[in-house]
Write a protein that holds these residues in place. Structure first.
Motif, mmCIF file in Angstrom:
data_model
loop_
_atom_site.group_PDB
_atom_site.id
_atom_site.type_symbol
_atom_site.label_atom_id
_atom_site.label_comp_id
_atom_site.label_asym_id
_atom_site.label_seq_id
_atom_site.Cartn_x
_atom_site.Cartn_y
_atom_site.Cartn_z
ATOM 1 N N PHE A 57 21.674 65.972 31.226
ATOM 2 C CA PHE A 57 21.885 64.598 30.745
ATOM 3 C C PHE A 57 21.108 64.320 29.457
ATOM 4 C CE2 PHE A 57 22.432 62.845 35.378
ATOM 5 C CZ PHE A 57 23.501 63.699 35.556
ATOM 6 N N ASP A 94 20.939 60.400 39.882
ATOM 7 C CA ASP A 94 21.996 61.315 39.441
ATOM 8 C C ASP A 94 21.321 62.385 38.595
ATOM 9 O OD1 ASP A 94 24.355 62.522 38.610
ATOM 10 O OD2 ASP A 94 25.344 60.631 38.105
ATOM 11 N N ASP A 105 26.167 69.007 38.895
ATOM 12 C CA ASP A 105 26.035 67.554 38.749
ATOM 13 C C ASP A 105 26.084 66.951 40.151
ATOM 14 O OD1 ASP A 105 26.142 64.942 37.757
ATOM 15 O OD2 ASP A 105 28.188 65.113 36.978
ATOM 16 N N THR A 106 25.049 66.216 40.529
ATOM 17 C CA THR A 106 24.990 65.702 41.901
ATOM 18 C C THR A 106 24.183 64.411 41.947
ATOM 19 O OG1 THR A 106 24.435 66.270 44.206
ATOM 20 C CG2 THR A 106 22.991 67.153 42.506
ATOM 21 N N GLU A 201 32.687 61.775 42.759
ATOM 22 C CA GLU A 201 31.560 60.835 42.796
ATOM 23 C C GLU A 201 31.984 59.388 43.035
ATOM 24 O OE1 GLU A 201 29.412 60.376 39.068
ATOM 25 O OE2 GLU A 201 30.768 61.751 38.072
ATOM 26 N N GLU A 232 27.484 62.004 44.835
ATOM 27 C CA GLU A 232 28.240 62.981 44.048
ATOM 28 C C GLU A 232 27.898 64.403 44.451
ATOM 29 O OE1 GLU A 232 27.202 63.077 39.857
ATOM 30 O OE2 GLU A 232 29.151 63.935 39.333
HETATM 31 MG MG MG Z 1 26.346 62.900 38.052
#
Ligand code: MG
Ligand code: MG
Length: 250
Positions: A57, A94, A105-106, A201, A232
């Motif tokens: 990110f 996130d 990505d979670t 998500e 997500e």
């Molecule tokens: Mg994410």
């Protein structure tokens, strides 16, 4: 264009996904009243970098942090800050990690201390929406089946599904085709094939689905100020069904 992944590429996606999942699990265990969301961001960045990965990110379209930290009425893309989490908050974290060129990505929403039953239910149902969405991630199903599964479950509990932000394909880039809305109709949209990797998500609101962006240009909040929850996972579609790449065995 939806980019299918080879078995080798899915192996790398799995490594990135497992890292992101492990980091999220650690962050989750840090959550308690009094902790600042910036402390949690710093821990995320350290863990990701120590593993030889990059916080996906940070710098993404100028996003300045390694996690998104969204409290209560914040839906997604919140900035970590010196805000101290309070008893009764719900805190969505996130987390993205890029390892050997592939992205995991979670996200999860964590209750802080003792939370009202009304807000806890929102968090629980959002996780259930994610589970139901994942079940649809199989060859032969359609993209619309994923959104429909989320929407049916959320609306059965009188929650609303955020329309302005969606899930996405994922691979060497965090956001690839296709967009994966959390609403839709069964049987519609492209067919799901083995080798696709998706970040699914659901973002579920207690009130209406409308959102707005704060003056920082990033933080998305509910228009009505009511809470929102987010969950997500990054998933690989295999012939046998979904493999949840960011899920950590307990
Ligand atoms: Mg994410
Ligand atoms: Mg995502």
């Amino acid at each position: 264009m939806i980019i299918g992944k080879s078995k080798k590429e899915i192996e790398k996606m799995r490594a990135a996904g497992q890292l992101a999942g492990l980091v999220l699990k650690e962050l989750r265990s840090m959550v308690r009243p009094g902790v600042t969301t910036l402390e949690i961001n710093r821990a995320a960045e350290r863990m990701i970098c120590d593993a030889g990965a990059l916080p996906t990110f940070k710098g993404y379209h100028g996003f300045p942090y390694s996690i998104c930290a969204s409290v209560n009425e914040q839906v997604v893309h919140g900035f970590p800050s010196d805000y101290q989490l309070r008893e009764g908050d719900i805190f969505s974290i996130d987390c993205g990690a890029t390892l050997e060129g592939f992205v995991g990505d979670t996200a999860t929403t964590v209750p802080v201390g003792t939370v009202s039953d009304e807000w806890l239910d929102l968090v629980r149902i959002t996780e259930e929406c994610l589970d139901r969405a994942i079940e649809e991630c199989r060859p032969g199903k359609h993209l619309g089946d994923i959104g429909a599964a989320v929407q049916e479950h959320a609306e059965a509990h009188r929650y609303s599904v955020v329309r302005d932000y969606v899930g996405h394909g994922i691979g060497r880039r965090m956001h690839e085709d296709p967009q994966i809305p959390n609403y839709g109709k069964r049987g519609q949209g492209p067919k799901i094939r083995a080798g696709y990797c998706f970040a699914v998500e659901p973002m579920i609101n207690l009130g209406t689905h409308y959102t707005k962006v704060l003056a920082d240009g990033w933080t998305v909040v509910t228009l009505d100020g009511k809470p929102s929850a987010h969950a997500e996972h990054t998933i690989a579609i295999t012939e046998e069904g979904p493999e949840v790449l960011t899920k950590i065995a307990l």
